[in-house]
Design a protein around this motif. Structure first.
Motif, short mmCIF file in Angstrom:
data_model
loop_
_atom_site.label_atom_id
_atom_site.label_comp_id
_atom_site.label_asym_id
_atom_site.label_seq_id
_atom_site.Cartn_x
_atom_site.Cartn_y
_atom_site.Cartn_z
N SER A 44 0.84 -1.20 0.00
CA SER A 44 0.00 0.00 0.00
C SER A 44 0.87 1.25 0.00
CB SER A 44 -0.94 0.00 1.20
OG SER A 44 -0.23 -0.13 2.42
N LEU A 45 2.04 1.18 0.64
CA LEU A 45 2.95 2.33 0.67
C LEU A 45 3.49 2.64 -0.72
CD1 LEU A 45 4.66 4.43 2.22
CD2 LEU A 45 6.35 2.63 2.61
N ILE A 46 3.98 1.63 -1.42
CA ILE A 46 4.57 1.86 -2.74
C ILE A 46 3.50 2.29 -3.75
CG2 ILE A 46 5.84 0.81 -4.65
CD1 ILE A 46 7.47 1.46 -2.10
N ARG A 47 2.34 1.70 -3.69
CA ARG A 47 1.27 2.12 -4.61
C ARG A 47 0.91 3.60 -4.35
NH1 ARG A 47 -3.13 -2.81 -5.42
NH2 ARG A 47 -1.61 -4.49 -5.75
N PHE A 48 0.89 3.96 -3.09
CA PHE A 48 0.56 5.35 -2.73
C PHE A 48 1.63 6.32 -3.22
CE2 PHE A 48 0.74 8.97 0.23
CZ PHE A 48 -0.57 9.42 0.17
N ILE A 49 2.89 6.02 -2.90
CA ILE A 49 3.95 6.97 -3.27
C ILE A 49 4.14 7.01 -4.78
CG2 ILE A 49 5.94 5.39 -3.07
CD1 ILE A 49 7.46 7.71 -1.76
N ASN A 50 3.87 5.90 -5.47
CA ASN A 50 3.93 5.94 -6.93
C ASN A 50 2.90 6.91 -7.51
OD1 ASN A 50 6.02 4.12 -7.06
ND2 ASN A 50 4.80 2.42 -7.83
N ARG A 51 1.71 6.91 -6.92
CA ARG A 51 0.66 7.85 -7.37
C ARG A 51 1.11 9.29 -7.12
NH1 ARG A 51 -5.03 7.39 -4.94
NH2 ARG A 51 -5.44 8.91 -6.62
N THR B 136 4.20 -4.67 -7.25
CA THR B 136 4.39 -3.29 -7.69
C THR B 136 5.84 -2.84 -7.55
OG1 THR B 136 2.13 -2.78 -7.00
CG2 THR B 136 3.59 -0.92 -7.41
N LYS B 137 6.40 -2.31 -8.62
CA LYS B 137 7.75 -1.76 -8.58
C LYS B 137 7.69 -0.27 -8.24
CE LYS B 137 9.85 -4.85 -12.01
NZ LYS B 137 10.63 -4.91 -13.27
N PRO B 138 8.67 0.21 -7.50
CA PRO B 138 8.72 1.67 -7.28
C PRO B 138 8.87 2.40 -8.60
CG PRO B 138 10.19 0.51 -5.76
CD PRO B 138 9.74 -0.50 -6.77
N ALA B 139 8.24 3.55 -8.70
CA ALA B 139 8.34 4.36 -9.91
C ALA B 139 9.79 4.80 -10.13
CB ALA B 139 7.43 5.58 -9.80
N SER B 140 10.08 5.26 -11.33
CA SER B 140 11.46 5.61 -11.68
C SER B 140 11.99 6.78 -10.88
CB SER B 140 11.54 5.94 -13.18
OG SER B 140 10.69 7.04 -13.50
N SER C 37 15.68 -8.39 -2.41
CA SER C 37 14.33 -8.28 -2.98
C SER C 37 14.08 -6.89 -3.55
CB SER C 37 13.28 -8.61 -1.92
OG SER C 37 13.42 -9.93 -1.46
N TRP C 38 14.46 -5.87 -2.79
CA TRP C 38 14.29 -4.50 -3.31
C TRP C 38 15.18 -4.27 -4.52
CZ3 TRP C 38 10.34 -1.57 -2.28
CH2 TRP C 38 9.69 -1.65 -1.05
N GLY C 39 16.39 -4.84 -4.48
CA GLY C 39 17.30 -4.68 -5.60
C GLY C 39 16.79 -5.30 -6.88
N ALA C 40 15.91 -6.30 -6.74
CA ALA C 40 15.31 -6.91 -7.93
C ALA C 40 14.22 -6.02 -8.53
CB ALA C 40 14.73 -8.29 -7.57
N LEU C 41 13.73 -5.06 -7.73
CA LEU C 41 12.65 -4.19 -8.20
C LEU C 41 13.12 -2.83 -8.69
CD1 LEU C 41 9.91 -4.74 -5.42
CD2 LEU C 41 10.04 -5.80 -7.69
N THR C 42 14.25 -2.35 -8.15
CA THR C 42 14.66 -0.99 -8.46
C THR C 42 16.17 -0.83 -8.35
OG1 THR C 42 14.42 1.35 -7.81
CG2 THR C 42 14.33 -0.30 -6.04
N ASP C 43 16.71 0.13 -9.11
CA ASP C 43 18.12 0.50 -8.99
C ASP C 43 18.31 1.67 -8.02
OD1 ASP C 43 18.97 -1.41 -10.82
OD2 ASP C 43 18.69 -0.07 -12.53
N HIS C 44 17.21 2.21 -7.54
CA HIS C 44 17.27 3.39 -6.67
C HIS C 44 17.13 2.97 -5.21
CE1 HIS C 44 17.37 5.71 -10.19
NE2 HIS C 44 16.07 5.81 -10.42
#
Length: 737
Positions: free
Chosen positions: A278-285, A310-314, A346-353
């Motif tokens: 829910s946190l990542i979906r919210f902050i992506n919005r 859900t992946k974190p936005a760029s 796990s986070w590293g598999a979703l984002t480079d940031h």
């Protein structure tokens, strides 16, 4: 101009390979800035001019490139036309180069050129900035660099912060290529309530906040609520307009639990397999509304686990916390960091940031020796090998803590270059910062570094009193520091005194624990005990040295030196009480916590009163009732029973719901002597206090006294806790009269 740049490149490339290196004397050079110099280039030129004057006693002219004459020997600072052929640099990197006459200092983005100038001053001119305050400069008047120099440095990390007093010195930051979160973030850290403050919104809009135990609580936000999203966007739109230079904006949960369990939030978190869903979906919005901005959020405790879908936005950066790891071994191997390692992957598999929020101090006791020094490099090397782009290394903040100057210095060097030679850096630091006392001070740190016992960032000197902070170990360290004091002079003596504060603090804290025993602050007198007459003066001297060293608080959000003095004054003022239960045998139904064992069951009858520090002289029982039976040794007349309980909601410690005292002649058949119900804790109250309960038992004959403290059924919703967190009971001295 083009042919000149080609020639420069040829010279730097070919001649740098020659084995015989001549040096360029810079005392007659001019400092040349671009014709349209930026703020950082102007600053870099000014810094260079200042340090040349301090070191060599000459003032080099600072001129613009459009006024430069080619017959002038020059130090070209910034993106001058003369350094254009040297190419571009990544991030805040820099290049220091030289041909046979001229020197070139060029930076990438941000303060790269400033970092280059300070590197020239330190690495090639020999100056040092070991801590806050004025830098040390050599008295040799030497001012030269090798011909054909080519020193190119580019950082692995885009964000680098060590959090110790030295890092509050602006020049220290620039010298060591560090950042300060206040300078980069428009909103930092735990930010939900900065964005949607309960004082403003909770009364009218309780639905904006978490549903906990079926009730809306101001513990976290309800991230599925559209009103929360709208308020957040409105807040950020204004904040960004007010602070357009901020690089990052944090949208992150509050410190603690109490996350929303409403149907919509629960549904998302179930789909994602983590509360971070829910946190990542919210902050992506939110991030989609501001595509040119960078947002950070915390992967911390309840949100540490990465979402499954859900992946974190760029433009979203994840700041992962290592808070659950102990510190006596590197993060790459220590069992307590297993979850951190899994989450990092796990986070590293979703984002480079990815950023990491790491910890290098004992937050409950800033002064206590915390020898994690040998793990600083392996931890940073492990982190940077896993796609991490930034590190916040949290120490004692702006208050002096254990080996703070050394910690800050070593961390600063490693944050810029994790492969730096630690042995060389350490030797240089101890020689420069402690002078003739450096050898003994290094011996002291190495002796501490031999520790293999558990290092807990929420530990305490009492918990370590049987291993690396035992009285025998403290004596060993103290002997080494005696050598350091004997070798030091002038300002270096004060620095040794400051380093010694950690040992003295441990002695004082442990003396509260030992009490009437050896190493305690009490000594025998008649049929009881009195304060050792040396102790008040010892405390007074310690407090004075704390102020001299810059100690503002002894723990995170804890006592100041003056408040610590007041604590001791209160302890000294209380007359030792001899009760029928002194040193009596105690049996417990539920065992005390292994993390905070105190003296286990004897804690209730050792004749010592606890203070507001739950880690000393409190019988700490996690999630269960206190049921303690005290054997008076023989049947005696009992008129009164008194017991203390600690109420410390910040540490999930609550006064029992009900306290009962029973008596028995045979230890089998007990009679209730009194029961006291305590007030409800439904209302939010974070005050730490000691509650005393007295029971009158006129002339009851008994050998056994049993005290029950009924643990609260659950952590109250307003406190906010992970679902598995249970309340604790902390009981202190049971007096029987």
């Amino acid at each position: 101009m083009f042919r000149m740049m080609q020639s420069l490149l040829f010279i730097l490339t070919m001649l740098s390979c020659q084995s015989t290196v001549s040096r360029i004397d810079l005392k007659k050079h001019v400092i040349v800035l671009p014709a349209e110099a930026t703020k950082n280039e102007l600053h870099a030129g000014s810094v260079l001019q200042d340090y040349v004057q301090r070191i060599a006693g000459v003032t080099l002219p600072v001129i613009k490139e459009n006024g430069y004459q080619k017959n002038q020997a020059a130090i070209f600072v910034g993106n001058t036309e003369h350094s254009a052929a040297l190419g571009k640099l990544k991030g805040e990197g820099f290049l220091i180069a030289a041909d046979t006459r001229d020197v070139y200092i060029k930076g990438g983005s941000g303060k790269g050129v400033v970092y280059g100038v300070y590197t020239l001053i330190e690495k090639y001119f020999g100056a040092r900035k070991y801590a806050e305050g004025p830098a040390w400069v050599p008295g040799t008047k030497e001012l030269s660099v090798p011909q054909h120099l080519m020193d190119r440095q580019e950082p692995l990390l885009v964000y680098r912060e060590t959090y110790y007093p030295a890092a509050f010195d602006n020049e220290y930051l620039e010298w060591h290529k560090l950042h300060r979160f206040e300078d980069l973030w428009g909103v930092w850290g735990h930010s939900f309530f900065k964005i949607v403050p309960p004082k403003t919104y909770f009364s009218a809009h309780p639905e904006y906040y978490a549903l906990v135990d079926g009730k809306r609580q101001a513990t976290q936000l309800c991230l599925s609520n559209e009103g929360v999203f709208n308020v957040t966007v409105d807040y950020l739109r204004k904040a960004i307009a007010d602070n357009p230079d901020a690089l990052y904006w944090s949208v992150a949960a509050e410190d603690g639990g109490g996350f929303c369990t409403c149907d919509l939030c629960s549904k998302v978190n179930k789909e994602e397999g983590s509360a971070s869903g829910s946190l990542i979906r919210f902050i992506n919005r939110v991030a989609a509304k501001f595509p040119d901005q960078h947002f950070t959020t915390l992967a911390y405790t309840y949100t540490a686990k990465a979402p499954q879908q859900t992946k974190p936005a760029s433009n979203v950066y994840i700041m992962l916390s290592s808070i659950d790891a102990y510190r006596q071994e590197p993060l790459s191997t220590i069992p307590s960091a297993a979850e951190f390692r899994k989450n990092l992957e796990s986070w590293g598999a979703l984002t480079d940031h990815l950023f990491v929020w790491d910890y290098t101090t004992q937050f409950t006791n800033y002064l206590a020796p915390f020898p994690d020094y040998n793990n600083l490099q392996p931890n940073l090397q492990y982190i940077t090998a896993h796609k991490v782009q930034g590190v916040f290394s949290q120490g004692s903040g702006d208050t002096y803590g254990d080996m703070g100057p050394y910690n800050a210095y070593l961390q600063a060097k490693l944050l810029w270059d994790p492969a730096a030679d630690v042995a060389v850096l350490t030797k240089d630091f101890f020689k420069g910062y402690y002078g003739n006392a450096g050898t003994a001070m290094l011996e002291y740190v190495n002796a501490l570094g031999e520790n293999k016992a558990q290092l807990d960032i929420y530990g305490n000197p009492v918990a370590s009193a049987k291993n690396y902070l035992s009285p025998a170990a403290i004596d060993k360290y103290s002997t080494i520091l005696d050598k350091a004091e004997a070798a030091a002079s002038g300002e270096y003596v004060k620095r040794v005194y400051n380093a010694r504060l950690g040992l003295e603090y441990c002695v004082l804290q442990q003396s509260r624990f030992y009490g009437t025993d050896k190493y305690g602050f009490l000594q025998p007198s008649g049929d009881g005990f009195v304060v050792n007459p040396r102790w008040p003066e010892r405390v007074k001297k310690f407090v004075a040295q704390c102020k001299e060293a810059g100690v503002k608080e002894l723990s995170e959000g804890g006592a100041s030196p003056d408040a610590y003095q007041q604590e001791w004054d209160t302890i000294f003022s209380k007359k030792w009480v001899n009760s029928l239960a002194y040193n009596a045998k105690v049996s417990l139904v539920n065992p005390p916590s292994d993390e905070y064992p105190a003296k286990r069951e004897i804690t209730l009858t050792d004749g010592l009163l606890g203070t507001k520090d739950f880690s000393i002289n409190w019988l700490f029982i996690y999630g269960k009732d206190l049921v303690a039976t005290i054997d008076l040794g023989a049947e005696k007349t009992v008129n009164k029973v008194q017991v203390n309980f600690l109420h410390d909601p910040r540490h999930y410690i609550f006064t029992p719901a009900m306290i009962t005292v029973e008596t028995s002649a045979d230890g089998v058949n007990f009679t209730t002597a009194g029961t006291q119900q305590t007030p409800s804790i439904a209302d939010e109250d974070y005050t730490t206090r000691i509650n005393t309960f007295q029971f009158s038992l006129p002339a009851v004959r008994a050998r056994y006294v049993r005290v029950r403290g009924q643990c609260q059924a659950a952590v109250p919703g307003w406190r906010g806790a992970p679902p598995t967190k249970r309340p604790s009971v902390c009981a202190d001295e049971v007096y029987v009269f």
